[in-house]
Motif scaffolding. Structure first.
Motif, mmCIF file in Angstrom:
data_model
loop_
_atom_site.group_PDB
_atom_site.id
_atom_site.type_symbol
_atom_site.label_atom_id
_atom_site.label_comp_id
_atom_site.label_asym_id
_atom_site.label_seq_id
_atom_site.Cartn_x
_atom_site.Cartn_y
_atom_site.Cartn_z
ATOM 1 N N GLN A 354 35.503 47.834 40.674
ATOM 2 C CA GLN A 354 35.690 48.982 41.154
ATOM 3 C C GLN A 354 34.674 50.017 41.075
ATOM 4 N N ARG A 356 31.479 49.186 41.160
ATOM 5 C CA ARG A 356 30.297 48.900 42.071
ATOM 6 C C ARG A 356 30.632 49.637 43.404
ATOM 7 N N ARG A 357 31.968 50.085 43.706
ATOM 8 C CA ARG A 357 32.017 50.577 44.945
ATOM 9 C C ARG A 357 31.328 52.041 45.014
ATOM 10 N N HIS A 362 25.124 53.146 47.322
ATOM 11 C CA HIS A 362 25.964 53.423 48.233
ATOM 12 C C HIS A 362 26.310 55.035 48.767
#
Ligand code: GMT
Length: 380
Positions: A354, A356-357, A362
């Motif tokens: 989670q 990493r999201r 990003h």
């Protein structure tokens, strides 16, 4: 587009200052020139040298005449000087007050000399959910948000709350908090674990500024219940108004020897590396950066379901969410996760997945795009 970016934030251990500093460091790593304007060197900026980062200290002279030294005036003057002398392209304010309101003032001054730049305001939570709604500040909060060329909020929930409580005439873009997994990840700190939990007890961690909104006494009460079922230790990181109350409660409950109040710490990821569970029973939390940093170090989360927390904590996967103050439920969920090695390992894997999201690569491009769109629109 090569940009010179001014960042105005609180330099303290609070989430907004940490996030703003992390953003500045990430932008400088990408080659942008970043100028921090604040009254002290931001906490995380002290940890390494970045050649593209400049720090401009806002000095507030005190005179016997002033009961309240006018920080906002000193800040607006500093903004004018830095924008003119460093030729900034854009100013990014973290917090509506006093930062966006001071920026409005600075712009009026700059316009007189035919020089003006756009500014973006990021709402972090306290400026909206706690302070901003206070009628003392609300008109200035509303005005300075509306005068911003772009507005961002750190979660869907904060965006909705802002629209619900203020008369906002502009779009609010959600750009969530982010984490640098190169710095925040689990490392082998077994020697620490040996020292803190010599009998292989589970390690629970809470990190905050110990303000009332964090409900630190709930952390102690939850831990007391967990401890009855599972051999464990609690590490309390940070400092603030409720620290003494929490320490007193731990003594009263007879669990003080299993709780370590470590105070403010800079190498949080080293401590998180030995943690099994993170506890965040906040009254409200627009995002919960401390929880994200814990998840990046493989630590599952027991939290409330307040504010933006449901946007990062997935019920039954990365941890559990309970109503504010529901100590029973939070303790029960913690015991469920901690009582089985295999189950704990699954929650740990889900926590890092989670996190990493929300990895910085990003999220940073979302800020870069916003900056360049705003600058282009402003110059056209
Ligand atoms: O949580 C704090 O006490 C610090 C606070 C702040 O105002 O600096 O953090 C806020 O901003 C962070 C970064 O965007 C968020 O991750 C925190 O959830 C938010 N705190 C609250 O909403 C209480």
């Amino acid at each position: 587009m090569n940009m010179k970016i001014g960042i105005v934030c609180y330099p303290t251990f609070g989430g907004s200052g940490v996030l703003a500093t992390e953003l500045g460091m990430a932008l400088s790593d990408k080659g942008y020139e970043v100028h921090f304007i604040t009254y002290e060197q931001p906490v995380r900026l002290t940890q390494s040298f970045h050649p593209n980062i400049y720090f401009h200290e806002v000095k507030v002279p005190t005179y016997p005449l002033f009961d309240f030294p006018p920080y906002e005036t000193a800040l607006a003057s500093a903004m004018v000087n830095v924008i003119l002398n460093q030729n900034l392209d854009i100013l990014h304010l973290h917090y509506a007050i006093p930062h966006a309101s001071a920026a409005y003032f600075a712009r009026q001054i700059l316009k007189k000399s035919g020089r003006d730049i756009p500014f973006i305001t990021t709402l972090h939570g306290t400026d909206i959910t706690l302070v901003g709604r206070d009628t003392t500040y609300a008109p200035v909060v509303t005005f300075s948000i509306n005068e911003s060329d772009a507005i961002t909020a750190v979660s869907d929930n904060l965006r909705e709350e802002t629209l619900r409580f203020f008369n906002i005439e502009k779009e609010i873009t959600v750009i969530p908090n982010f984490v640098d997994i190169k710095r925040f990840h689990q490392t082998d700190k077994d020697h620490f674990k040996q020292m803190l939990a010599p009998d292989n007890e589970r390690i629970l961690v809470h990190v905050s500024n110990f303000r009332a909104v964090k409900r630190v006494k709930d952390v102690i009460r939850i831990f007391e219940k967990i401890k009855k079922e599972i051999p464990s230790k609690l590490l309390m990181i940070g400092d603030g108004p409720d620290r003494q109350n929490a320490e007193d409660l731990a003594r009263e409950m007879g669990i003080y020897n299993d709780v370590r109040f470590l105070g403010k710490q800079e190498q949080i990821s080293e401590i998180l590396s030995i943690a099994d569970l993170f506890i965040l029973p906040s009254q409200t939390e627009s995002f919960g950066l401390s929880a994200l940093e814990a998840m990046a170090c493989n630590v599952p989360l027991i939290s409330t379901n307040a504010g933006g927390l449901p946007e990062i904590n997935i019920e039954g996967k990365t941890g559990f969410l309970s109503d504010v103050g529901d100590i029973e439920s939070m303790a029960k969920n913690a015991i469920y996760i901690l009582s089985d090695d295999e189950r704990l390992a699954k929650f740990k894997t889900a926590a890092i997945a989670q996190a990493r999201r929300f990895e910085k690569q990003h999220i940073i491009p979302q800020y870069e795009k916003l900056y360049s769109d705003v600058i282009k629109a402003y110059r056209s």
